[in-house]
Design an enzyme around this catalytic site. Structure first.
Site, PDB file in Angstrom:
ATOM      1  N   CYS A   2      36.283  80.647 -76.896  1.00 25.97           N
ATOM      2  CA  CYS A   2      35.955  80.644 -78.067  1.00 25.97           C
ATOM      3  C   CYS A   2      36.371  81.597 -78.149  1.00 25.97           C
ATOM      4  O   CYS A   2      35.514  83.116 -77.408  1.00 25.97           O
ATOM      5  CB  CYS A   2      34.666  79.644 -78.306  1.00 25.97           C
ATOM      6  SG  CYS A   2      34.309  78.293 -77.748  1.00 25.97           S
ATOM      7  N   ARG A  27      41.811  82.066 -79.707  1.00 23.31           N
ATOM      8  CA  ARG A  27      40.867  81.746 -78.462  1.00 23.31           C
ATOM      9  C   ARG A  27      40.746  80.981 -78.690  1.00 23.31           C
ATOM     10  O   ARG A  27      39.978  80.495 -77.682  1.00 23.31           O
ATOM     11  CB  ARG A  27      39.945  83.155 -78.072  1.00 23.31           C
ATOM     12  CG  ARG A  27      40.125  84.231 -78.125  1.00 23.31           C
ATOM     13  CD  ARG A  27      38.862  85.525 -78.456  1.00 23.31           C
ATOM     14  NE  ARG A  27      38.068  84.747 -77.560  1.00 23.31           N
ATOM     15  CZ  ARG A  27      37.651  85.277 -76.375  1.00 23.31           C
ATOM     16  NH1 ARG A  27      38.824  86.127 -75.795  1.00 23.31           N
ATOM     17  NH2 ARG A  27      37.253  84.854 -75.830  1.00 23.31           N
ATOM     18  N   TRP A  76      36.675  76.514 -77.987  1.00 20.37           N
ATOM     19  CA  TRP A  76      37.062  75.616 -77.912  1.00 20.37           C
ATOM     20  C   TRP A  76      36.259  75.313 -76.458  1.00 20.37           C
ATOM     21  O   TRP A  76      36.133  75.586 -75.917  1.00 20.37           O
ATOM     22  CB  TRP A  76      38.368  77.541 -76.732  1.00 20.37           C
ATOM     23  CG  TRP A  76      39.200  76.270 -75.552  1.00 20.37           C
ATOM     24  CD1 TRP A  76      39.122  76.156 -74.547  1.00 20.37           C
ATOM     25  CD2 TRP A  76      40.491  75.878 -75.926  1.00 20.37           C
ATOM     26  NE1 TRP A  76      40.119  75.871 -73.771  1.00 20.37           N
ATOM     27  CE2 TRP A  76      41.206  75.324 -74.594  1.00 20.37           C
ATOM     28  CE3 TRP A  76      41.469  75.994 -77.061  1.00 20.37           C
ATOM     29  CZ2 TRP A  76      42.400  75.016 -74.659  1.00 20.37           C
ATOM     30  CZ3 TRP A  76      42.412  75.168 -77.117  1.00 20.37           C
ATOM     31  CH2 TRP A  76      43.315  75.020 -75.646  1.00 20.37           C
ATOM     32  N   ASN A 102      29.779  81.353 -76.881  1.00 14.65           N
ATOM     33  CA  ASN A 102      31.393  80.869 -76.249  1.00 14.65           C
ATOM     34  C   ASN A 102      30.500  80.945 -74.534  1.00 14.65           C
ATOM     35  O   ASN A 102      30.006  82.066 -73.335  1.00 14.65           O
ATOM     36  CB  ASN A 102      32.120  81.956 -76.025  1.00 14.65           C
ATOM     37  CG  ASN A 102      33.829  82.299 -75.490  1.00 14.65           C
ATOM     38  OD1 ASN A 102      33.932  81.192 -74.620  1.00 14.65           O
ATOM     39  ND2 ASN A 102      33.753  83.995 -74.994  1.00 14.65           N
ATOM     40  N   GLY A 103      31.408  80.167 -73.227  1.00 15.40           N
ATOM     41  CA  GLY A 103      30.935  79.557 -71.976  1.00 15.40           C
ATOM     42  C   GLY A 103      30.610  78.919 -71.964  1.00 15.40           C
ATOM     43  O   GLY A 103      30.710  77.270 -72.393  1.00 15.40           O
ATOM     44  N   GLU A 485      58.995  76.586 -59.850  1.00 16.15           N
ATOM     45  CA  GLU A 485      57.500  77.171 -60.710  1.00 16.15           C
ATOM     46  C   GLU A 485      58.402  78.511 -61.201  1.00 16.15           C
ATOM     47  O   GLU A 485      58.589  78.602 -62.089  1.00 16.15           O
ATOM     48  CB  GLU A 485      56.652  76.792 -60.429  1.00 16.15           C
ATOM     49  CG  GLU A 485      56.007  78.009 -61.526  1.00 16.15           C
ATOM     50  CD  GLU A 485      56.050  76.962 -62.945  1.00 16.15           C
ATOM     51  OE1 GLU A 485      56.296  75.986 -63.329  1.00 16.15           O
ATOM     52  OE2 GLU A 485      56.042  77.995 -63.777  1.00 16.15           O
ATOM     53  N   LYS A 489      60.429  79.160 -64.616  1.00  9.98           N
ATOM     54  CA  LYS A 489      60.076  80.475 -65.461  1.00  9.98           C
ATOM     55  C   LYS A 489      61.303  81.021 -66.114  1.00  9.98           C
ATOM     56  O   LYS A 489      61.546  81.655 -67.035  1.00  9.98           O
ATOM     57  CB  LYS A 489      59.049  80.967 -64.605  1.00  9.98           C
ATOM     58  CG  LYS A 489      57.447  80.669 -64.920  1.00  9.98           C
ATOM     59  CD  LYS A 489      56.814  80.609 -66.734  1.00  9.98           C
ATOM     60  CE  LYS A 489      56.360  79.309 -66.787  1.00  9.98           C
ATOM     61  NZ  LYS A 489      56.641  77.764 -66.831  1.00  9.98           N
ATOM     62  N   GLU A 492      63.390  79.833 -68.614  1.00 12.10           N
ATOM     63  CA  GLU A 492      62.397  79.151 -69.678  1.00 12.10           C
ATOM     64  C   GLU A 492      62.451  80.273 -70.375  1.00 12.10           C
ATOM     65  O   GLU A 492      62.813  81.196 -71.995  1.00 12.10           O
ATOM     66  CB  GLU A 492      61.053  79.186 -69.610  1.00 12.10           C
ATOM     67  CG  GLU A 492      61.294  77.081 -69.582  1.00 12.10           C
ATOM     68  CD  GLU A 492      59.560  77.314 -69.458  1.00 12.10           C
ATOM     69  OE1 GLU A 492      59.177  76.534 -70.675  1.00 12.10           O
ATOM     70  OE2 GLU A 492      58.928  77.577 -68.782  1.00 12.10           O
ATOM     71  N   HIS A 508      72.172  71.846 -45.922  1.00 13.75           N
ATOM     72  CA  HIS A 508      72.249  70.952 -46.216  1.00 13.75           C
ATOM     73  C   HIS A 508      73.695  70.862 -47.836  1.00 13.75           C
ATOM     74  O   HIS A 508      73.287  69.561 -48.456  1.00 13.75           O
ATOM     75  CB  HIS A 508      71.393  70.129 -46.760  1.00 13.75           C
ATOM     76  CG  HIS A 508      70.447  69.825 -45.108  1.00 13.75           C
ATOM     77  ND1 HIS A 508      71.228  68.816 -44.143  1.00 13.75           N
ATOM     78  CD2 HIS A 508      69.786  70.085 -44.850  1.00 13.75           C
ATOM     79  CE1 HIS A 508      70.359  69.389 -43.398  1.00 13.75           C
ATOM     80  NE2 HIS A 508      69.742  69.864 -43.161  1.00 13.75           N
ATOM     81  N   LYS A 611      55.749  74.320 -77.139  1.00 13.57           N
ATOM     82  CA  LYS A 611      54.508  74.128 -76.477  1.00 13.57           C
ATOM     83  C   LYS A 611      53.498  73.259 -76.068  1.00 13.57           C
ATOM     84  O   LYS A 611      53.476  72.871 -74.964  1.00 13.57           O
ATOM     85  CB  LYS A 611      53.828  75.370 -77.024  1.00 13.57           C
ATOM     86  CG  LYS A 611      51.937  75.529 -76.261  1.00 13.57           C
ATOM     87  CD  LYS A 611      52.323  76.426 -75.403  1.00 13.57           C
ATOM     88  CE  LYS A 611      51.479  75.822 -74.032  1.00 13.57           C
ATOM     89  NZ  LYS A 611      52.136  76.876 -72.582  1.00 13.57           N
TER      90      LYS A 611
HETATM   91  C1  AGP Z   1      56.280  75.316 -68.920  1.00 10.73           C
HETATM   92  O1  AGP Z   1      56.332  76.508 -68.791  1.00 10.73           O
HETATM   93  C2  AGP Z   1      56.834  74.084 -69.866  1.00 10.73           C
HETATM   94  N1  AGP Z   1      55.972  75.150 -71.771  1.00 10.73           N
HETATM   95  C3  AGP Z   1      56.859  72.913 -70.047  1.00 10.73           C
HETATM   96  O2  AGP Z   1      57.697  72.277 -68.112  1.00 10.73           O
HETATM   97  C4  AGP Z   1      55.263  72.483 -69.802  1.00 10.73           C
HETATM   98  O3  AGP Z   1      55.115  73.050 -68.892  1.00 10.73           O
HETATM   99  C5  AGP Z   1      55.623  70.868 -69.789  1.00 10.73           C
HETATM  100  O4  AGP Z   1      56.240  70.472 -71.636  1.00 10.73           O
HETATM  101  C6  AGP Z   1      54.643  70.106 -69.359  1.00 10.73           C
HETATM  102  O5  AGP Z   1      53.336  70.930 -71.092  1.00 10.73           O
HETATM  103  P1  AGP Z   1      51.561  70.289 -70.897  1.00 10.73           P
HETATM  104  O6  AGP Z   1      50.937  70.408 -69.715  1.00 10.73           O
HETATM  105  O7  AGP Z   1      50.914  70.841 -71.923  1.00 10.73           O
HETATM  106  O8  AGP Z   1      51.947  68.442 -70.576  1.00 10.73           O
END
Ligand code: AGP
Length: 616
Positions: A2, A27, A76, A102-103, A485, A489, A492, A508, A611
């Protein structure tokens, strides 16, 4: 996390506090509130659910009177959803005291029982209100806010930064901290308290750091810092090297860099209050009780993107610990494949935002078909959390950068808690093995900190590879989802084609992709791995080296066997196989961020992405 701000001084307290909250809104933004003691020594307060703009609108409609003393908070949510009632400040001493926090106060339930027995009533679901009522009682007994606060914080367990004001002691803001940030802004005839310098750096860059288990008292012309027993201590002075805008990111060049650095806390805070005497304590499972968990015979995890890779890591651990089959499904595929669901199937929805439409639709399908749904979510009160039977919140704090980092490690930690809880409920692991694994899990924040401190070679590596057109990632066992993952990254953040493979799959087909100079990251299992996975991966490395690949190995410190075959080795601390993903993922995050920056791209808001994907 927070955002909290306190002020004492002759200037426009409300304006200063609201501007401070604006700088801290990253935050937390579930709700916001403010309390001011006016020039007639009366406490006035306003608070609203939702973003800060809701509070600002309310204050425009009903302005608070001017005053020299005030505190403000942007939330938060951890305990209690984002509502007006749960918003901070909370009140004590019959409305004469206001407190923000906060916490997480881990022992709030027992303190609440004590206060209820004294005849108090509570309006919110929060742990914070318990602290406010307790502080009000202490002040009513001693009539000195610093003394009252010291008496209260000595009784609190958990992580907290607390600020409070009382109308009977105007011109004073008190604060205390344990495992949660609090800094002092030193002004001319005015002083500030805040969770980070972003809140006051526009007014002063001269600051004091408050140490663990310390109490601070500010007036417009004085600052006093003591320990919890009242012994004076000297705070550490420093000057803030950032300007106001940079300070929002805590001085980091991007939210991405900041959030990568917050991963030790993301793990620690997700574990906090959920491990006691070698057992897991999950309080938020709702109707998903132990009796139900004892009877399940299948787990299906639905998630997207990074959340799905965190889930794939957890699959290995949960199956190992519980012997329950775990399937990880992409949310958007799950409901269209006509899955077989039974009452003994537990569906787990993993989502940082808790608003991903694909995952929300997946749990709707599961709910319509009679299964119980457990959410693992980083956003209190989010739709997926609210519509599930129970929830395990990750306490990673707001994740602002579009590319997910700290949520990944927090999701793994939360799912591991679920797996170990299931193992205890079903008796599939001896208690001492559960306790040992929990201890190893609790050691991970420190190990992640070690990894963060040893990534200095990565920026140069990224600059050398700025023109790379394709990067491959290899991993085995729990290293395989880490490879996925790492590839995500890079896609993206650097807009580079990247692909993660199970190392055993190379022969394979994918090995046809290897040509001289092809960069390949390899997540190398520990040489101590009992399944001899290390030797198999070293063989894979030799196979691609023989075809000219440029090998960048993420390997355990002291793993000399990999050295002759890797062009670069990025060391990570020793850890049990199932916990290694929490470490191996970090260099891959840093590499993707550095390559993005080397290419001059927007690391926090990459093209084409959002996001939270709230459309199917
Ligand atoms: C991850 O870096 C991406 N922004 C995307 O794959 C994200 O993880 C995915 O859209 C799931 O989002 P969520 O965890 O909010 O459900």
């Amino acid at each position: 996390m927070c955002g909290i701000v306190g002020y004492v001084g002759p200037n426009n307290t409300l304006e200063i506090l609201i501007a401070g909250l604006k700088r801290l809104e990253y935050r937390g933004y579930d709700s916001a509130g403010i309390a001011i003691i006016d020039d007639a020594n009366t406490l006035h307060s306003e608070k609203r659910a939702g973003k800060l703009v809701n509070l600002v609108t309310a204050l425009e409609q009903h302005p608070l009177p001017a005053g020299s003393t005030g505190i403000a908070h942007t939330r938060w949510a951890t305990h209690g959803g984002p509502t007006d009632t749960n918003a901070h400040p909370h009140y004590g001493d019959y409305g004469k005291l206001a407190l923000i926090h906060n916490g997480i106060i881990e022992n709030f339930a027992e303190l609440k029982e004590e206060l209820l027995a004294r005849g108090h009533t509570f309006s919110s679901e929060t742990d914070t209100e318990v602290a406010a009522v307790l502080l009000g009682d202490e002040f009513a007994a001693c009539h000195d806010l610093p003394t009252a606060l010291r008496n209260v914080v000595k009784r609190l367990e958990g992580a907290f930064t607390i600020l409070a004001v009382h109308q009977d002691q105007p011109g004073v803001v008190v604060g205390a901290r344990r495992n949660s940030p609090l800094v002092i802004g030193v002004g001319e005839g005015e002083n500030f308290l805040a969770s980070d310098v972003a809140a006051f750096v526009a007014h002063t860059r001269h600051a004091l750091a408050i140490g663990q288990d310390q109490v601070v008292v500010i007036t417009d012309t004085s600052i006093e810092v003591t320990d919890f027993d009242g012994n004076t201590v000297e705070p550490v002075e420093f000057d803030v090297p950032w300007d106001a805008k940079a300070a929002e990111k805590g001085g980091w060049s991007s939210f991405m860099a900041k959030e990568i650095s917050e991963q030790p806390d993301a793990i620690a805070n997700t574990l906090r209050g959920r491990i006691k005497d070698g057992r897991v304590m999950l309080g938020e499972l709702g109707t998903i009780d132990d009796e139900y968990l004892a009877g399940i015979n299948r787990i299906i995890v639905v998630a997207c993107g990074t959340a799905s890779y965190a889930s794939q890591v957890a699959k290995y651990a949960i199956e190992r610990w519980t012997r329950i089959p775990v399937e990880v499904e992409l949310s958007h595929e799950f409901r269209y494949r006509d899955p077989v669901l039974t009452p003994e199937t537990l569906v787990v929805a993993v989502s940082q935002s808790g608003e991903t439409m694909d995952t929300l639709m997946a749990i709707h399908y599961a709910l319509e078909n009679g299964t119980k749904v457990l959410a693992v979510c980083n956003t209190q009160g989010a739709t997926i959390a609210r519509e599930s039977h129970g929830v395990i919140y990750t306490h990673a704090g707001p994740e602002v950068a579009v590319a997910s980092t700290k949520a990944f490690v927090a999701q793994v930690a939360a799912l591991y808690l679920l797996g170990l809880h299931l193992a205890a409920v079903r008796g599939s692991l001896p208690d001492d093995e559960i306790a040992k694994t929990l201890t190893e899990l609790q050691a991970m924040p420190e190990k992640v900190t070690e990894v963060l401190a040893s990534t200095e070679s990565i920026p140069q590596l990224a600059h050398w590879m700025a023109d790379t057109r394709s990067v491959l990632f290899l991993g085995r066992h729990v290293g395989y989802p880490v490879a996925l993952e790492g590839a995500l990254k890079l896609k993206e953040l650097a807009y580079i084609h990247a692909e993660g493979f199970a190392a055993g799959e190379l022969k394979h087909g994918p090995i046809a992709l290897i040509e001289p100079g092809q960069p390949v990251f390899v997540i190398v299992p520990s040489p101590r791995n009992p399944q001899n996975l290390h030797a198999k991966v070293v063989s894979n490395i030799q196979e691609i080296r023989a075809r000219g690949a440029r090998v960048l190995a993420i390997a355990e410190i002291g793993d000399t066997a990999v050295l002759p075959f890797a062009d670069e080795v990025i060391p990570i601390p020793l850890a049990p196989t199932l916990l290694q993903p929490l470490l191996a993922v970090v260099p891959l995050q840093v590499f993707a961020m550095e390559l993005s920056q080397a290419k001059g791209l927007d690391v926090d808001q990459p093209r084409n992405l959002a996001k939270s994907v709230t459309v199917e």
